[in-house]
Scaffold this motif. Structure first.
Motif, PDB file in Angstrom:
ATOM      1  N   GLN A   1      64.996  -3.865  57.648  1.00 27.71           N
ATOM      2  CA  GLN A   1      65.046  -5.326  57.663  1.00 27.71           C
ATOM      3  C   GLN A   1      63.925  -5.941  58.486  1.00 27.71           C
ATOM      4  N   SER A   2      63.521  -5.258  59.533  1.00 23.99           N
ATOM      5  CA  SER A   2      62.474  -5.825  60.399  1.00 23.99           C
ATOM      6  C   SER A   2      61.116  -5.888  59.708  1.00 23.99           C
ATOM      7  N   ILE A   3      60.934  -5.140  58.618  1.00 23.56           N
ATOM      8  CA  ILE A   3      59.651  -5.148  57.914  1.00 23.56           C
ATOM      9  C   ILE A   3      59.473  -6.451  57.148  1.00 23.56           C
ATOM     10  N   GLY A   4      60.572  -7.040  56.723  1.00 20.32           N
ATOM     11  CA  GLY A   4      60.488  -8.331  56.059  1.00 20.32           C
ATOM     12  C   GLY A   4      60.266  -8.264  54.567  1.00 20.32           C
ATOM     13  N   TYR A   5      60.856  -7.277  53.908  1.00 21.68           N
ATOM     14  CA  TYR A   5      60.735  -7.217  52.456  1.00 21.68           C
ATOM     15  C   TYR A   5      61.532  -8.348  51.814  1.00 21.68           C
ATOM     16  N   ASP A   6      60.946  -8.944  50.788  1.00 17.17           N
ATOM     17  CA  ASP A   6      61.670  -9.937  49.999  1.00 17.17           C
ATOM     18  C   ASP A   6      62.565  -9.268  48.965  1.00 17.17           C
ATOM     19  N   TYR A   7      62.051  -8.173  48.392  1.00 16.39           N
ATOM     20  CA  TYR A   7      62.800  -7.446  47.363  1.00 16.39           C
ATOM     21  C   TYR A   7      62.697  -5.951  47.607  1.00 16.39           C
ATOM     22  N   ILE A   8      63.817  -5.268  47.389  1.00 16.88           N
ATOM     23  CA  ILE A   8      63.833  -3.814  47.326  1.00 16.88           C
ATOM     24  C   ILE A   8      64.428  -3.441  45.973  1.00 16.88           C
ATOM     25  N   LEU A   9      63.659  -2.718  45.169  1.00 17.92           N
ATOM     26  CA  LEU A   9      64.117  -2.286  43.850  1.00 17.92           C
ATOM     27  C   LEU A   9      64.490  -0.813  43.903  1.00 17.92           C
ATOM     28  N   LEU A  10      65.681  -0.486  43.421  1.00 14.58           N
ATOM     29  CA  LEU A  10      66.169   0.890  43.414  1.00 14.58           C
ATOM     30  C   LEU A  10      66.147   1.411  41.982  1.00 14.58           C
ATOM     31  N   ASP A  11      65.338   2.432  41.738  1.00 14.52           N
ATOM     32  CA  ASP A  11      65.292   3.067  40.417  1.00 14.52           C
ATOM     33  C   ASP A  11      66.261   4.241  40.421  1.00 14.52           C
ATOM     34  N   THR A  12      67.109   4.329  39.407  1.00  9.98           N
ATOM     35  CA  THR A  12      68.182   5.317  39.399  1.00  9.98           C
ATOM     36  C   THR A  12      68.150   6.156  38.121  1.00  9.98           C
ATOM     37  N   PRO A  13      68.731   7.348  38.160  1.00  5.95           N
ATOM     38  CA  PRO A  13      68.849   8.146  36.934  1.00  5.95           C
ATOM     39  C   PRO A  13      69.934   7.574  36.030  1.00  5.95           C
ATOM     40  N   PRO A  14      69.899   7.897  34.742  1.00  5.12           N
ATOM     41  CA  PRO A  14      70.901   7.339  33.824  1.00  5.12           C
ATOM     42  C   PRO A  14      72.295   7.928  34.033  1.00  5.12           C
ATOM     43  N   GLY A  15      73.305   7.118  33.709  1.00  2.00           N
ATOM     44  CA  GLY A  15      74.668   7.607  33.686  1.00  2.00           C
ATOM     45  C   GLY A  15      75.366   7.644  35.028  1.00  2.00           C
ATOM     46  N   ALA A  16      76.516   8.311  35.023  1.00  2.00           N
ATOM     47  CA  ALA A  16      77.389   8.360  36.195  1.00  2.00           C
ATOM     48  C   ALA A  16      77.007   9.527  37.090  1.00  2.00           C
TER      49      ALA A  16
END
Length: 248
Positions: free
Chosen positions: A110-125
């Motif tokens: 949080q201290s870095i000051g990112y506006d957005y963090i995008l999480l790329d995930t593998p498909p499915g459960a």
């Protein structure tokens, strides 16, 4: 700091390519953006200019400011990392035991000051899905306009509904995003219409069209946004970025 998870019910929907280009589009709007690769395929690094011989990643190093890579596209990222089968099994067992590991780690950024963090995930459960959902306030379900995607969409939405029952899950908003749309395909138009009928309120108000310039740009180690800003896919991704920015 807005955390967005990009998820899918099946593979091959172009999610990682979309994640990387969306991150660049947000960066072009003077937003500070971090992409975290939660997919063992470790493909984000190919899109964001990492040395292919570098093995580093979150499996071995974790999620800390010191392990963040700076891409040449104005986007920071943490790759998944290249790991052995034994390391992967141990890591996934740890994730299963601590379903809020990613969410807790993000607090340290949080201290870095990112506006957005995008999480790329593998498909499915997979074991990575609850990690992403526990960390994110918004999820984008990336789907194709084909029968397989339509069939898998009901399953992934049911799964998300179950996850949202967990008090630890902070995800508030879910939208479905059509990717690689072919306007001249009758089947694609039929599937799109069916999705709108079934999930209209959850559909993102734009589609990302299929565009041959997307893989061509990657072959030249560039994003399509820089390779051809006027390409159809570039305009679509810019529209998506504007829409997300307007919903802060």
């Amino acid at each position: 700091m807005q955390v967005i998870s990009l998820i899918s019910g099946k593979g091959g929907v172009g999610k990682t390519t979309l994640t990387s280009n969306l991150a660049i589009a947000l960066s072009q709007r003077n937003k500070r953006v971090l992409v975290i690769d939660l997919d063992p395929q470790n493909a984000v690094r190919h899109h964001l200019g990492m040395d292919p011989n570098d093995d580093a990643g979150l499996v071995r190093e974790g999620i800390f400011p010191e392990v963040i890579f700076e891409s040449p596209f104005g986007v920071d990222f943490i790759p998944f990392g290249r790991v052995t089968a034994e390391e992967l099994l141990e890591f996934e067992a740890g994730l299963e035991a601590r379903p809020t590991w990613v969410a807790t780690a993000l607090q340290g950024l949080q201290s870095i000051g990112y506006d957005y963090i995008l999480l790329d995930t593998p498909p499915g459960a997979t074991v990575y899905l609850p990690q992403a959902l526990n960390a994110a306030a918004r999820a984008l379900i990336v789907v194709l306009t084909d029968a397989a995607s339509y069939s898998s969409l009901r399953k992934i939405l049911k799964l998300l509904a179950e996850y949202k029952k967990d008090p630890a899950n902070r995800m508030a908003t879910t939208h479905i995003l059509l990717n690689q749309m072919q306007e001249d395909s009758e089947l694609a138009q039929q599937v799109r219409a069916a999705m709108m009928d079934s999930y209209g309120s959850k559909m993102a108000p734009m589609v990302i069209h299929r565009d041959a310039l997307v893989p061509e740009a990657l072959a030249y180690e560039r994003s399509v946004l820089q390779y051809d800003p006027d390409a159809q896919a570039s305009r679509d991704i810019q529209h998506l970025a504007d829409w997300l920015a307007s919903r802060n």
